[in-house]
Write a protein that holds these residues in place. Structure first.
Motif, PDB file in Angstrom:
ATOM      1  N   GLU A   9       0.820  -1.213   0.000  1.00 19.80           N
ATOM      2  CA  GLU A   9       0.000   0.000   0.000  1.00 19.80           C
ATOM      3  C   GLU A   9       0.857   1.267   0.000  1.00 19.80           C
ATOM      4  OE1 GLU A   9      -3.868  -1.171   2.665  1.00 19.80           O
ATOM      5  OE2 GLU A   9      -1.937  -0.971   3.691  1.00 19.80           O
ATOM      6  N   SER A  10       2.033   1.178   0.569  1.00 22.53           N
ATOM      7  CA  SER A  10       2.842   2.387   0.736  1.00 22.53           C
ATOM      8  C   SER A  10       3.403   2.911  -0.590  1.00 22.53           C
ATOM      9  CB  SER A  10       3.969   2.157   1.741  1.00 22.53           C
ATOM     10  OG  SER A  10       4.833   1.133   1.316  1.00 22.53           O
ATOM     11  N   PRO A  12       1.995   3.009  -3.800  1.00 19.15           N
ATOM     12  CA  PRO A  12       1.032   3.898  -4.449  1.00 19.15           C
ATOM     13  C   PRO A  12       0.741   5.168  -3.633  1.00 19.15           C
ATOM     14  CG  PRO A  12       0.278   1.636  -4.577  1.00 19.15           C
ATOM     15  CD  PRO A  12       1.481   1.657  -3.672  1.00 19.15           C
ATOM     16  N   TRP A  13       0.708   5.020  -2.312  1.00 16.60           N
ATOM     17  CA  TRP A  13       0.461   6.178  -1.447  1.00 16.60           C
ATOM     18  C   TRP A  13       1.580   7.204  -1.607  1.00 16.60           C
ATOM     19  CZ3 TRP A  13       2.806   8.746   2.588  1.00 16.60           C
ATOM     20  CH2 TRP A  13       1.986   9.591   3.345  1.00 16.60           C
ATOM     21  N   ALA A  15       3.674   7.569  -4.161  1.00 21.03           N
ATOM     22  CA  ALA A  15       3.649   8.140  -5.509  1.00 21.03           C
ATOM     23  C   ALA A  15       2.580   9.227  -5.627  1.00 21.03           C
ATOM     24  CB  ALA A  15       3.413   7.045  -6.541  1.00 21.03           C
ATOM     25  N   ALA A  16       1.411   8.979  -5.063  1.00 21.91           N
ATOM     26  CA  ALA A  16       0.322   9.962  -5.124  1.00 21.91           C
ATOM     27  C   ALA A  16       0.685  11.220  -4.343  1.00 21.91           C
ATOM     28  CB  ALA A  16      -0.971   9.351  -4.589  1.00 21.91           C
ATOM     29  N   ARG A  17       1.276  11.065  -3.172  1.00 19.91           N
ATOM     30  CA  ARG A  17       1.641  12.228  -2.361  1.00 19.91           C
ATOM     31  C   ARG A  17       2.774  13.019  -3.019  1.00 19.91           C
ATOM     32  NH1 ARG A  17      -1.957   9.800  -1.214  1.00 19.91           N
ATOM     33  NH2 ARG A  17      -3.292   9.927   0.591  1.00 19.91           N
ATOM     34  N   GLU A  19       3.261  13.380  -6.208  1.00 16.77           N
ATOM     35  CA  GLU A  19       2.623  14.161  -7.277  1.00 16.77           C
ATOM     36  C   GLU A  19       1.956  15.406  -6.695  1.00 16.77           C
ATOM     37  OE1 GLU A  19      -0.865  13.655 -10.623  1.00 16.77           O
ATOM     38  OE2 GLU A  19       0.099  11.857  -9.849  1.00 16.77           O
ATOM     39  N   GLN A  20       1.284  15.264  -5.567  1.00 18.92           N
ATOM     40  CA  GLN A  20       0.649  16.417  -4.917  1.00 18.92           C
ATOM     41  C   GLN A  20       1.695  17.448  -4.487  1.00 18.92           C
ATOM     42  OE1 GLN A  20      -1.518  14.689  -1.673  1.00 18.92           O
ATOM     43  NE2 GLN A  20      -3.327  14.241  -2.904  1.00 18.92           N
ATOM     44  N   ARG A  23       3.053  19.327  -7.601  1.00 20.98           N
ATOM     45  CA  ARG A  23       2.097  20.329  -8.107  1.00 20.98           C
ATOM     46  C   ARG A  23       2.068  21.541  -7.194  1.00 20.98           C
ATOM     47  NH1 ARG A  23      -1.935  16.039  -9.637  1.00 20.98           N
ATOM     48  NH2 ARG A  23      -2.431  16.202  -7.455  1.00 20.98           N
TER      49      ARG A  23
END
Length: 78
Positions: A9-10, A12-13, A15-17, A19-20, A23
């Motif tokens: 789970e860590s 994907p978590w 990678a998403a953070r 990206e945030q 940005r």
């Protein structure tokens, strides 16, 4: 997500953070360049944007200078 997430789970978590964060930093740098061009730092009695960043952003001088240079370089790119 909690700190007790699985290794599966860590990934994907993270990678998403990331990206945030990227940005958010891109937007922050854009506003920083505009703030510097408008001499917004002078309203607080500072002599430059770098000194303002060291004071308000609690950054080291080298870090503040680097952030400002990147901000202006990004402005020049299409």
């Amino acid at each position: 997500m909690s700190l007790a997430m699985s290794v599966a789970e860590s990934g994907p978590w993270l990678a998403a953070r990331l990206e945030q964060l990227e940005r958010g930093e891109a937007a922050w740098l854009q506003v920083l360049a505009e703030f510097d061009l408008a001499k917004g730092w002078a309203a607080d009695g500072q002599l430059s944007c770098v000194t303002w960043l060291t004071w308000k952003g609690r950054m080291g001088r080298a870090t503040a200078y680097e952030k400002l240079m990147v901000a202006h370089q990004l402005r020049r790119r299409p």
